[in-house]
Motif scaffolding. Sequence first.
Motif, short mmCIF file in Angstrom:
data_model
loop_
_atom_site.label_atom_id
_atom_site.label_comp_id
_atom_site.label_asym_id
_atom_site.label_seq_id
_atom_site.Cartn_x
_atom_site.Cartn_y
_atom_site.Cartn_z
N UNK A 192 4.48 4.48 -16.08
CA UNK A 192 4.22 5.75 -15.40
C UNK A 192 5.51 6.53 -15.26
N UNK A 193 5.45 7.84 -15.52
CA UNK A 193 6.66 8.68 -15.42
C UNK A 193 6.66 9.41 -14.09
N UNK A 194 7.78 9.30 -13.38
CA UNK A 194 7.98 9.99 -12.10
C UNK A 194 9.34 10.65 -12.11
N UNK A 195 9.48 11.67 -11.24
CA UNK A 195 10.76 12.37 -11.12
C UNK A 195 11.16 12.36 -9.65
N UNK A 196 12.40 11.99 -9.37
CA UNK A 196 12.90 11.90 -8.00
C UNK A 196 14.21 12.65 -7.88
N UNK A 197 14.43 13.23 -6.72
CA UNK A 197 15.72 13.83 -6.41
C UNK A 197 16.43 12.90 -5.44
N UNK A 198 17.69 12.60 -5.71
CA UNK A 198 18.49 11.77 -4.82
C UNK A 198 19.15 12.70 -3.80
N UNK A 199 18.74 12.60 -2.54
CA UNK A 199 19.21 13.50 -1.49
C UNK A 199 20.09 12.75 -0.49
N UNK A 200 20.44 13.43 0.59
CA UNK A 200 21.34 12.87 1.59
C UNK A 200 20.77 11.71 2.39
N UNK A 201 21.63 11.14 3.18
CA UNK A 201 21.35 9.94 3.96
C UNK A 201 20.04 10.01 4.75
N UNK A 202 19.82 11.09 5.48
CA UNK A 202 18.65 11.22 6.34
C UNK A 202 17.60 12.20 5.81
N UNK A 203 17.69 12.55 4.54
CA UNK A 203 16.83 13.61 4.01
C UNK A 203 15.66 13.11 3.17
#
Length: 152
Positions: free
Chosen positions: A100-111
């Motif tokens: 399965x293909x997914x896209x994620x954004x790596x954000x800040x510590x508490x975000x």
Amino acid sequence: MYITRLGKEKLYEEYLSIDDAIVDLNRKMGESAKIDNDLRENPEFMELRVKAMYELPARKKELFNRYKQAIVIEDMEDYIHFDGKTVILGSIVKVQIDGEIDEYKIVGTDEGNILNNELSCNAPIAQKIIGRKIGETIEYNGMSMHIISVKK
């Protein structure tokens, strides 16, 4: 603590809103005092007082400290000099997980917000893929994750 520029703006807005909340609580305390002059026996007044004098100022101090210590992801060298191949903080990663293909954004510590496909940089899955390159395959919780693309 890592944070996106937008996250830092929201943090600052929350910090500024504390003063308005304290003013509102003081107004409510006045209204409560008018109803029952014996303030020692007025639980509503006492609850509002504790919140206005202790809880909200402590929250404001905590927000200020987080704001001052925050490292903005978009100002980091890795982000500024992004090579287009390596997963970094602030990048958007397309992965194939068990087909399965997914896209994620790596954000800040508490975000992190998984409903918006945003992974906190401290999330175990993010920790597993940060620093990895396009084409690499990583094993995570018995799943096979293949990094398809990275962008910012």
